[in-house]
Write a protein that holds these residues in place. Structure first.
Motif, PDB file in Angstrom:
ATOM      1  N   LEU A   6       0.826  -1.213   0.000  1.00 45.69           N
ATOM      2  CA  LEU A   6       0.000   0.000   0.000  1.00 45.69           C
ATOM      3  C   LEU A   6       0.861   1.264   0.000  1.00 45.69           C
ATOM      4  O   LEU A   6       0.614   2.201  -0.762  1.00 45.69           O
ATOM      5  N   LEU A  13       2.040   6.464  -8.611  1.00 49.70           N
ATOM      6  CA  LEU A  13       1.007   7.336  -9.190  1.00 49.70           C
ATOM      7  C   LEU A  13       0.522   8.307  -8.135  1.00 49.70           C
ATOM      8  O   LEU A  13       0.604   8.033  -6.935  1.00 49.70           O
ATOM      9  N   ARG A  15      -2.913  10.444  -7.208  1.00 48.52           N
ATOM     10  CA  ARG A  15      -4.333  10.622  -7.515  1.00 48.52           C
ATOM     11  C   ARG A  15      -4.713  12.085  -7.284  1.00 48.52           C
ATOM     12  O   ARG A  15      -5.308  12.442  -6.275  1.00 48.52           O
TER      13      ARG A  15
ATOM     14  N   ALA B 356       1.499  -5.189 -15.337  1.00 46.97           N
ATOM     15  CA  ALA B 356       0.130  -5.071 -14.804  1.00 46.97           C
ATOM     16  C   ALA B 356       0.103  -4.142 -13.592  1.00 46.97           C
ATOM     17  O   ALA B 356      -0.752  -3.256 -13.481  1.00 46.97           O
ATOM     18  N   LEU B 357       1.060  -4.340 -12.689  1.00 47.85           N
ATOM     19  CA  LEU B 357       1.049  -3.568 -11.443  1.00 47.85           C
ATOM     20  C   LEU B 357       1.328  -2.086 -11.661  1.00 47.85           C
ATOM     21  O   LEU B 357       0.894  -1.246 -10.868  1.00 47.85           O
ATOM     22  N   LYS B 360      -2.265  -1.036 -12.461  1.00 47.36           N
ATOM     23  CA  LYS B 360      -3.433  -1.684 -11.850  1.00 47.36           C
ATOM     24  C   LYS B 360      -4.203  -0.748 -10.925  1.00 47.36           C
ATOM     25  O   LYS B 360      -5.441  -0.753 -10.917  1.00 47.36           O
ATOM     26  N   TYR B 361      -3.506   0.044 -10.152  1.00 50.86           N
ATOM     27  CA  TYR B 361      -4.182   0.892  -9.164  1.00 50.86           C
ATOM     28  C   TYR B 361      -4.423   2.319  -9.663  1.00 50.86           C
ATOM     29  O   TYR B 361      -4.870   3.175  -8.920  1.00 50.86           O
ATOM     30  N   ARG B 362      -4.098   2.548 -10.933  1.00 47.60           N
ATOM     31  CA  ARG B 362      -4.214   3.891 -11.505  1.00 47.60           C
ATOM     32  C   ARG B 362      -5.670   4.287 -11.724  1.00 47.60           C
ATOM     33  O   ARG B 362      -6.036   5.450 -11.624  1.00 47.60           O
ATOM     34  N   ASP B 363      -6.486   3.276 -12.034  1.00 52.19           N
ATOM     35  CA  ASP B 363      -7.839   3.574 -12.490  1.00 52.19           C
ATOM     36  C   ASP B 363      -8.678   2.299 -12.384  1.00 52.19           C
ATOM     37  O   ASP B 363      -8.145   1.205 -12.529  1.00 52.19           O
ATOM     38  N   PRO B 364      -9.975   2.414 -12.154  1.00 54.74           N
ATOM     39  CA  PRO B 364     -10.800   1.194 -12.092  1.00 54.74           C
ATOM     40  C   PRO B 364     -10.769   0.388 -13.379  1.00 54.74           C
ATOM     41  O   PRO B 364     -10.942  -0.830 -13.348  1.00 54.74           O
ATOM     42  N   SER B 370      -6.578  -5.896 -15.325  1.00 52.41           N
ATOM     43  CA  SER B 370      -5.390  -6.594 -14.827  1.00 52.41           C
ATOM     44  C   SER B 370      -5.702  -8.088 -14.850  1.00 52.41           C
ATOM     45  O   SER B 370      -6.777  -8.528 -14.450  1.00 52.41           O
ATOM     46  N   LYS B 411      -6.049   0.157  -1.824  1.00 51.00           N
ATOM     47  CA  LYS B 411      -5.051   0.378  -2.883  1.00 51.00           C
ATOM     48  C   LYS B 411      -5.637   1.090  -4.100  1.00 51.00           C
ATOM     49  O   LYS B 411      -4.933   1.791  -4.816  1.00 51.00           O
ATOM     50  N   LEU B 412      -6.916   0.869  -4.356  1.00 50.04           N
ATOM     51  CA  LEU B 412      -7.581   1.566  -5.455  1.00 50.04           C
ATOM     52  C   LEU B 412      -8.340   2.737  -4.849  1.00 50.04           C
ATOM     53  O   LEU B 412      -9.421   2.571  -4.282  1.00 50.04           O
ATOM     54  N   ARG B 413      -7.774   3.908  -4.936  1.00 48.39           N
ATOM     55  CA  ARG B 413      -8.372   5.083  -4.295  1.00 48.39           C
ATOM     56  C   ARG B 413      -9.141   5.886  -5.325  1.00 48.39           C
ATOM     57  O   ARG B 413      -8.570   6.346  -6.312  1.00 48.39           O
TER      58      ARG B 413
END
Lengths: 258, 461
Positions: A6, A13, A15, B356-357, B360-364, B370, B411-413
């Motif tokens: 995390l 990136l 946000r 992939a990683l 992966k968390y850049r965007d839904p 992924s 992790k996906l904000r």
């Protein structure tokens, strides 16, 4: 699979959108902008919510209370849409909300027109089309909806429009601006033909172009061309024409960003 | 009747890897796709004035072809695919497309004969089945459409593709109004019906001409959603809505393979990892090397399982490093050299995971495509593989679940707006019936009323 910790993600990136998100919800932001008049408020709110039936109900109530239908177009419907446009420009609400509000507002305008013999005065006419050979029209549809929502009378020629038909519509409609969208490089060449034919006829109006493969360099090659990067630029260009005239160079100075 | 996929080609997500497909495809001049190596695929658009005449167009494509082949030989690339996406003049006049294919293939054969470079020519026919006011998916336009495939196949094209538009009239209306049922109906039901029809016929042409029916992409719909969604700061469409449209596009695109296409699917089908998981066909993809065409927040993740790596499309003109097709094909070739090196070193899966990683968390959207999540969407599709409506609904719901899990992991904000939009889409989906006939009946009634340009007869309804 391998995975990131995390705490490592922020180094990969950022946000920016999460960091920038407004504290206020869209509904709260809209509430601050609604007019206070108790007859206008429900109409404006119904437009924001995209509730067509509620818009008409609000209009009926306002008319019953003595408001003139023709006045309600500018004093209620356009005011409500103005709230929506401001929230969109401020990045608080998204395009589908604007489209649904525009549907509701246009429905309201039709209702007002049905209640009177007076003819509403539009801000000006804009002719919209998709280039000949090109059937992709979602961009044009967004442009037309946003222009109508901003109070312009839109002549929508549709898609795959022959050059001569565009010229004829400009001659007939005397618009303040023409818009063209295209997805393919070989269809957007029609823009130059339109430009040349307009000039032959001595018609010097801004020709706002955008979409898919269209770029500023190409649009700047022909005399009347003004490039719009976003669909919402069409409204801004039209507003600029009303405010300061149709000088192409001035418009390019304002809207050509690259 | 086409045979539907009801199981997965791969036992587990980890079995999928770039350059390797369960069912490789031989095509063109010595090329095999998905057989242990990746191949660059350059795609291009002629300059605006080149569309003025057939001769100008042919000349333009001859220049493009020669430029690409010479650059590939100059840098020692072992293989290359050229994709000619038809401009409308070439598909509406099948002899034009055929003459372009012939001219291109003649040049490619010369390079193959002289240098042994493995190469193939893909022609992507334009979906010309529209008139000014309506989609006209069946009838006279359809005959010209099929003729364009056959003429190109006979004249030098090795691989046939299209980006078809079935369902787009309902989709365009729905995506701008956050209408989840309309998105599902447009892509998952109407799009699937049209795909089954056209790909049955295209596969027959491929078989007759000894060419490869490569597949379709939901460019007209899922990519439209992706483009409208834009970047992180854009405010035109929730990215959570866009990924649901993407998930629904997978069972629709799968219909092409069920009707006889064999791959490699089209580059701009970001649903292709899901397709590969279910079908085992090789896939083309685009990402960081297609920024000449658009920005999409999925620069690296799409490379994870690709067999063909594409630049999407670039207008032909000069750059400092040569013509655009030379510059971008060179970039693609170096990307493929990196992947092929990883495969030779036994590090392919490590590189796949890194690719992939990194997104992966850049965007839904990247999160769902992924590969391990894409595999899950594939399972949701295969579970009800025989029912076009249910499998589209399953895919949509599973993508919502996956994004929710990503949010819950921290992790996906996403912004509050994106999260709210996700909740809305999911609630819409949950409220939909499981009865395909009921959904069809209700949707026909609703969209005939609301979408003036929707004609059910286009779909045999």
């Amino acid at each position: 699979m391998l995975d990131l910790k995390l705490e490592d993600i922020d180094g990969i990136l950022v946000r920016y959108n999460v960091a920038l998100e407004k504290e206020m919800t869209p509904d709260e932001a809209a509430e601050e902008l609604y007019p206070k008049d108790e007859l206008i408020y429900p109409i404006a709110k119904s437009i924001y919510e995209g509730e067509e039936d509620d818009v008409v109900d609000g209009l009926k109530a306002a008319i019953a209370a003595g408001k003139k239908p023709i006045d309600l177009i500018n004093d209620a419907l356009m005011v409500g849409m103005g709230v929506v446009s401001k929230l969109y420009d401020d990045g608080i609400i998204f395009l589908p909300n604007v489209m649904m509000s525009a549907d509701a507002m246009l429905n309201g305008i039709e209702f007002c027109k049905s209640q009177t013999t007076e003819v509403p005065e539009p801000k000006g006419t804009v002719v919209c089309h998709v280039a000949e050979g090109d059937v992709h029209d979602i961009g044009k549809n967004i442009v037309a909806a946003l222009l109508r929502a901003a109070g312009y009378d839109v002549t929508d020629l549709g898609r795959d429009v022959p050059v001569d038909e565009v010229i004829a519509a400009v001659v007939k409609g005397k618009p303040i601006m023409l818009t063209g969208t295209a997805l393919m490089t070989t269809t957007m060449y029609a823009f130059k033909e339109i430009n040349d034919k307009l000039l032959e006829k001595g018609l010097k109006l801004p020709f706002a172009c955008g979409g898919g493969a269209v770029n500023q360099d190409f649009v700047a090659q022909y005399d009347l061309g003004v490039y719009g990067e976003e669909a919402s630029d069409a409204v801004k260009i039209a507003d600029a024409i009303l405010a300061s005239g149709n000088d192409i160079e001035k418009l390019r100075a304002e809207f050509h960003k690259h | 009747m086409v045979k539907k996929y009801t199981s997965m080609a791969y036992a587990k997500a980890d079995d999928m890897l770039f350059g390797n497909a369960k069912f490789p495809v031989k095509t063109g001049l010595g090329l095999e796709i998905g057989a242990g190596y990746t191949t660059p695929e350059i795609n291009y658009a002629p300059r605006p004035q080149a569309g003025k005449s057939k001769d100008k167009l042919i000349k333009e494509y001859e220049r493009i072809t020669t430029d690409v082949m010479s650059r590939m030989v100059q840098i020692g690339a072992p293989s290359i695919i050229l994709e000619t996406e038809h401009v409308e003049q070439m598909s509406n006049n099948p002899s034009w497309g055929a003459e372009v294919a012939h001219a291109q293939k003649t040049i490619m054969e010369e390079y193959h004969d002289e240098y042994g470079i493995k190469c193939a020519l893909r022609h992507t026919i334009g979906d010309i089945r529209e008139d000014r006011d309506f989609l006209q998916l069946r009838g006279d336009k359809y005959s010209v459409f099929l003729e364009a495939f056959e003429e190109c196949a006979k004249s030098g094209a090795d691989m046939l593709a299209v980006e078809s538009m079935g369902g787009k009239e309902v989709f365009d209306y729905s995506i701008l109004r956050n209408d989840t049922a309309g998105i599902l109906f447009g892509i998952g039901v109407l799009g699937s019906i049209d795909m089954e029809m056209i790909w049955t016929d295209i596969a027959k042409i491929a078989k007759k001409t000894g060419t490869v029916a490569t597949g379709d992409t939901d460019c007209a719909q899922a990519n439209t959603a992706m483009f409208i969604a834009g970047g992180l700061l854009d405010k035109n469409l929730a990215h959570t809505t866009a990924i649901v449209a993407r998930a629904i596009s997978a069972p629709r695109t799968l219909c092409g393979f069920e009707a006889g296409a064999t791959g490699p699917g089209k580059d701009c089908g970001y649903e292709n990892t899901i397709i590969k998981a279910i079908s085992g066909v090789p896939i083309a993809q685009e990402g960081k090397s297609s920024t000449c065409a658009h920005s999409d927040l999925m620069g690296n993740v799409t490379m994870q399982c690709c067999d063909v790596w594409s630049n999407e499309s670039v207008e032909y003109h000069g750059e400092f490093g040569g013509t655009t097709v030379q510059c971008w094909s060179e970039t693609l070739a170096y990307d493929c050299a990196m992947m092929n090196t990883a495969l030779k070193l036994g590090k392919g899966k490590d590189l796949r995971d890194i690719l992939a990683l990194s997104d992966k968390y850049r965007d839904p959207q990247g999160y769902v495509v992924s590969y391990e999540n894409a595999y899950r969407v594939g399972q949701a599709i295969a579970k009800d593989g025989n029912n076009n409506y249910l499998r589209a609904k399953n895919a949509a719901l599973e993508s919502c679940n996956i994004v929710e899990e990503g949010i819950n992991s921290g992790k996906l904000r996403l912004t509050r707006f994106e999260i709210n939009a996700l909740a809305k889409v999911k609630a819409d989906l949950v409220a939909l019936t499981d009865d395909a006939d009921k959904f069809m009946s209700e949707s026909l009634t609703k969209y005939k009323q609301e979408v003036a340009v929707f004609r059910p007869e286009n779909y045999g309804l």
